[in-house]
Write an enzyme that holds these catalytic residues in place. Structure first.
Site, PDB file in Angstrom:
ATOM      1  N   LYS A  57       0.784  -1.194   0.173  1.00  0.00           N
ATOM      2  CA  LYS A  57      -0.144   0.209  -0.374  1.00  0.00           C
ATOM      3  C   LYS A  57       1.169   1.384   0.056  1.00  0.00           C
ATOM      4  CE  LYS A  57      -3.704  -2.613   2.123  1.00  0.00           C
ATOM      5  NZ  LYS A  57      -4.243  -2.870   3.075  1.00  0.00           N
ATOM      6  N   HIS A  95       0.190  -6.316  18.088  1.00  0.00           N
ATOM      7  CA  HIS A  95      -1.640  -7.464  18.241  1.00  0.00           C
ATOM      8  C   HIS A  95      -1.768  -8.237  19.812  1.00  0.00           C
ATOM      9  CE1 HIS A  95       2.041 -10.128  20.028  1.00  0.00           C
ATOM     10  NE2 HIS A  95       2.676 -10.369  18.269  1.00  0.00           N
TER      11      HIS A  95
END
Length: 106
Positions: A57, A95
């Site tokens: 991206k 995470h």
């Protein structure tokens, strides 16, 4: 350029091993094999997947082979971002049920 990706770790629990085979470079796979348990392996593969997506991206290019992008941890566990074996920017991985990765290219 900046890239961000987020994934739900539950979505890769069943496929983390096959995902590792398709996604990880040889050097990443060596780090992956040294991990002690399934939870660590899922987080490792998820982190690399999200980071590679964030890199793609940030580059704004499609069709970059995942194995050309590497996220290798140093001896302190800090991830480093490489493209075609050259360090190209910064990466942060976090995470807790979900996994998020942010890539900042040089």
């Amino acid at each position: 350029m900046l890239g961000v990706d987020i994934i739900n770790l539950d979505r890769i629990k069943e496929s983390y091993s096959s995902l590792a085979d398709r996604l990880l470079s040889k050097r990443e796979y060596l780090q992956y094999q040294k991990l002690d348990n399934i939870k660590q392996k899922i987080e490792y593969v998820g982190g690399r997947f999200a980071s590679k997506e964030a890199f793609i991206k940030a580059k704004n290019q499609k069709n970059i082979p995942y194995k050309d992008i590497e996220i290798l941890s140093d001896e302190n566990g800090k991830p480093h971002l490489y493209y075609l074996e050259k360090e190209v920017g910064e990466v942060s991985i976090s995470h807790d049920g979900y996994l998020v990765s942010v890539v900042l290219l040089k």
